[in-house]
Design an enzyme around this catalytic site. Sequence first.
Site, PDB file in Angstrom:
ATOM      1  N   HIS A  27      98.254  84.728  73.456  1.00  0.00           N
ATOM      2  CA  HIS A  27      99.280  83.701  73.243  1.00  0.00           C
ATOM      3  C   HIS A  27      98.688  82.307  73.043  1.00  0.00           C
ATOM      4  O   HIS A  27      99.366  81.311  73.259  1.00  0.00           O
ATOM      5  CB  HIS A  27     100.284  83.700  74.412  1.00  0.00           C
ATOM      6  CG  HIS A  27     101.127  84.943  74.464  1.00  0.00           C
ATOM      7  ND1 HIS A  27     101.852  85.328  75.574  1.00  0.00           N
ATOM      8  CD2 HIS A  27     101.369  85.891  73.519  1.00  0.00           C
ATOM      9  CE1 HIS A  27     102.494  86.469  75.315  1.00  0.00           C
ATOM     10  NE2 HIS A  27     102.206  86.828  74.085  1.00  0.00           N
ATOM     11  N   CYS A  38      96.607  64.490  62.801  1.00  0.00           N
ATOM     12  CA  CYS A  38      95.334  65.122  62.454  1.00  0.00           C
ATOM     13  C   CYS A  38      94.405  64.078  61.840  1.00  0.00           C
ATOM     14  O   CYS A  38      94.810  63.343  60.939  1.00  0.00           O
ATOM     15  CB  CYS A  38      95.611  66.237  61.453  1.00  0.00           C
ATOM     16  SG  CYS A  38      94.140  66.995  60.774  1.00  0.00           S
ATOM     17  N   SER A  60     105.311  90.345  83.911  1.00  0.00           N
ATOM     18  CA  SER A  60     106.630  90.964  84.066  1.00  0.00           C
ATOM     19  C   SER A  60     106.814  92.114  83.080  1.00  0.00           C
ATOM     20  O   SER A  60     107.769  92.880  83.199  1.00  0.00           O
ATOM     21  CB  SER A  60     107.732  89.922  83.848  1.00  0.00           C
ATOM     22  OG  SER A  60     107.604  89.351  82.553  1.00  0.00           O
TER      23      SER A  60
HETATM   24  P1  OAD Z   1     106.278  86.180  83.801  1.00  0.00           P
HETATM   25  O1  OAD Z   1     106.638  84.888  84.437  1.00  0.00           O
HETATM   26  O2  OAD Z   1     107.284  86.819  82.914  1.00  0.00           O
HETATM   27  O3  OAD Z   1     105.888  87.234  84.923  1.00  0.00           O
HETATM   28  C1  OAD Z   1     105.012  86.896  85.943  1.00  0.00           C
HETATM   29  C2  OAD Z   1     104.791  88.116  86.803  1.00  0.00           C
HETATM   30  O4  OAD Z   1     103.827  87.779  87.769  1.00  0.00           O
HETATM   31  C3  OAD Z   1     106.029  88.609  87.545  1.00  0.00           C
HETATM   32  O5  OAD Z   1     106.159  90.017  87.376  1.00  0.00           O
HETATM   33  C4  OAD Z   1     105.734  88.266  89.016  1.00  0.00           C
HETATM   34  O6  OAD Z   1     106.267  89.229  89.924  1.00  0.00           O
HETATM   35  C5  OAD Z   1     104.226  88.315  89.011  1.00  0.00           C
HETATM   36  N1  OAD Z   1     103.576  87.519  90.061  1.00  0.00           N
HETATM   37  C6  OAD Z   1     104.002  86.381  90.665  1.00  0.00           C
HETATM   38  N2  OAD Z   1     103.112  85.961  91.572  1.00  0.00           N
HETATM   39  C7  OAD Z   1     102.072  86.832  91.528  1.00  0.00           C
HETATM   40  C8  OAD Z   1     100.842  86.951  92.217  1.00  0.00           C
HETATM   41  N3  OAD Z   1     100.462  86.055  93.141  1.00  0.00           N
HETATM   42  N4  OAD Z   1     100.027  87.990  91.916  1.00  0.00           N
HETATM   43  C9  OAD Z   1     100.381  88.902  90.981  1.00  0.00           C
HETATM   44  N5  OAD Z   1     101.537  88.842  90.307  1.00  0.00           N
HETATM   45  C10 OAD Z   1     102.367  87.823  90.562  1.00  0.00           C
HETATM   46  O7  OAD Z   1     104.894  85.936  83.043  1.00  0.00           O
HETATM   47  P2  OAD Z   1     104.233  86.809  81.869  1.00  0.00           P
HETATM   48  O8  OAD Z   1     104.497  88.248  82.059  1.00  0.00           O
HETATM   49  O9  OAD Z   1     102.836  86.350  81.746  1.00  0.00           O
HETATM   50  O10 OAD Z   1     104.645  83.411  76.543  1.00  0.00           O
HETATM   51  O11 OAD Z   1     105.063  86.286  80.629  1.00  0.00           O
HETATM   52  C11 OAD Z   1     104.723  86.704  79.345  1.00  0.00           C
HETATM   53  C12 OAD Z   1     104.897  85.572  78.370  1.00  0.00           C
HETATM   54  O12 OAD Z   1     106.207  85.008  78.502  1.00  0.00           O
HETATM   55  C13 OAD Z   1     103.990  84.383  78.628  1.00  0.00           C
HETATM   56  O13 OAD Z   1     102.715  84.537  78.053  1.00  0.00           O
HETATM   57  C14 OAD Z   1     104.736  83.270  77.967  1.00  0.00           C
HETATM   58  C15 OAD Z   1     106.138  83.569  78.431  1.00  0.00           C
HETATM   59  O14 OAD Z   1     107.165  83.096  77.629  1.00  0.00           O
HETATM   60  C16 OAD Z   1     104.121  82.431  75.804  1.00  0.00           C
HETATM   61  O15 OAD Z   1     103.722  81.383  76.281  1.00  0.00           O
HETATM   62  C17 OAD Z   1     104.076  82.731  74.342  1.00  0.00           C
END
Ligand code: OAD
Length: 252
Positions: A119, A155, A197
């Site tokens: 990303h 730029c 997530s």
């Molecule tokens: P999310 O915010 O959707 O999910 C975060 C996950 O981390 C959740 O399942 C939480 O339960 C878990 N979590 C929280 N604390 C934690 C810890 N201490 N240890 C382990 N897990 C923990 O974030 P992403 O899945 O990364 O896109 O989201 C995917 C994309 O959605 C991101 O890259 C971003 C967003 O919109 C872009 O920026 C393009």
Amino acid sequence: MDFAPELIQALREARHVVVFTGAGVSAESGIPTFRDALSGLWSHFDAEQLATPEAFEADPALVWGWYEWRRRAAARAQPNPAHLAIARMAGLVSQLQVVTQNVDDLHERAGNADVIHLHGNIAQPYCQRCRRPHAVASDNGTEMGDGQRLTPPRCTACGGTVRPGVVWFGESLPQDAWNSAEAAVRSCDLLVCVGTSGLVQPAAMLPVFAARAGAATIQINPDPTPLNEHVRWNLQGPAGKVLPVLVGQTWA
Ligand code: OAD
């Protein structure tokens, strides 16, 4: 913390490991996730106003200011025990690749060399017109407020508007990063999925591809996700607690 002996054995025998990470791996460094109910960015901010090409078109100063606020916070953050355990693991297996959805560079700063950013990278803005990278000014230890507007720079080569170096909703992933990530998960023998997530596509398909290709799969997350059913071992807990113990017990 006790882990299944089969899990420890699978880790010890793995030659090619992929660690697939999301915002949760950086949560314990103080970088907010997106979808956690209380602390997630999308609980407080509207993604449509901040994280789409249309939003940047409509209000560049709002969007640029918000990403500068996040970029500066990420620059001040430090790798946590989860990042450090992943970096340690890289020294213990033949090949370890990190595939991350995160736009911070905490895996690199923890010591991982092979990191695929699906990303983008928040510290690498580029020109919207000519796509040349834009050097980030060194002004920026200064903290910003989360709603602070800031006009995006121009730029230096073509005068176009500089945009954040991240992938927005509605945009394609960088093709090279996606191809490398897909090849990695289809050929690895073990995948560890940490702190995502599993809701954002196409990234969320990667653990499924790995499982279908026969890799052993582990998920580390305090909460269940849609990936639970695709993964063999679900380890419930914060990554900064679980990963150091897992690595310590495997390579004691
Ligand atoms: P999310 O915010 O959707 O999910 C975060 C996950 O981390 C959740 O399942 C939480 O339960 C878990 N979590 C929280 N604390 C934690 C810890 N201490 N240890 C382990 N897990 C923990 O974030 P992403 O899945 O990364 O896109 O989201 C995917 C994309 O959605 C991101 O890259 C971003 C967003 O919109 C872009 O920026 C393009």
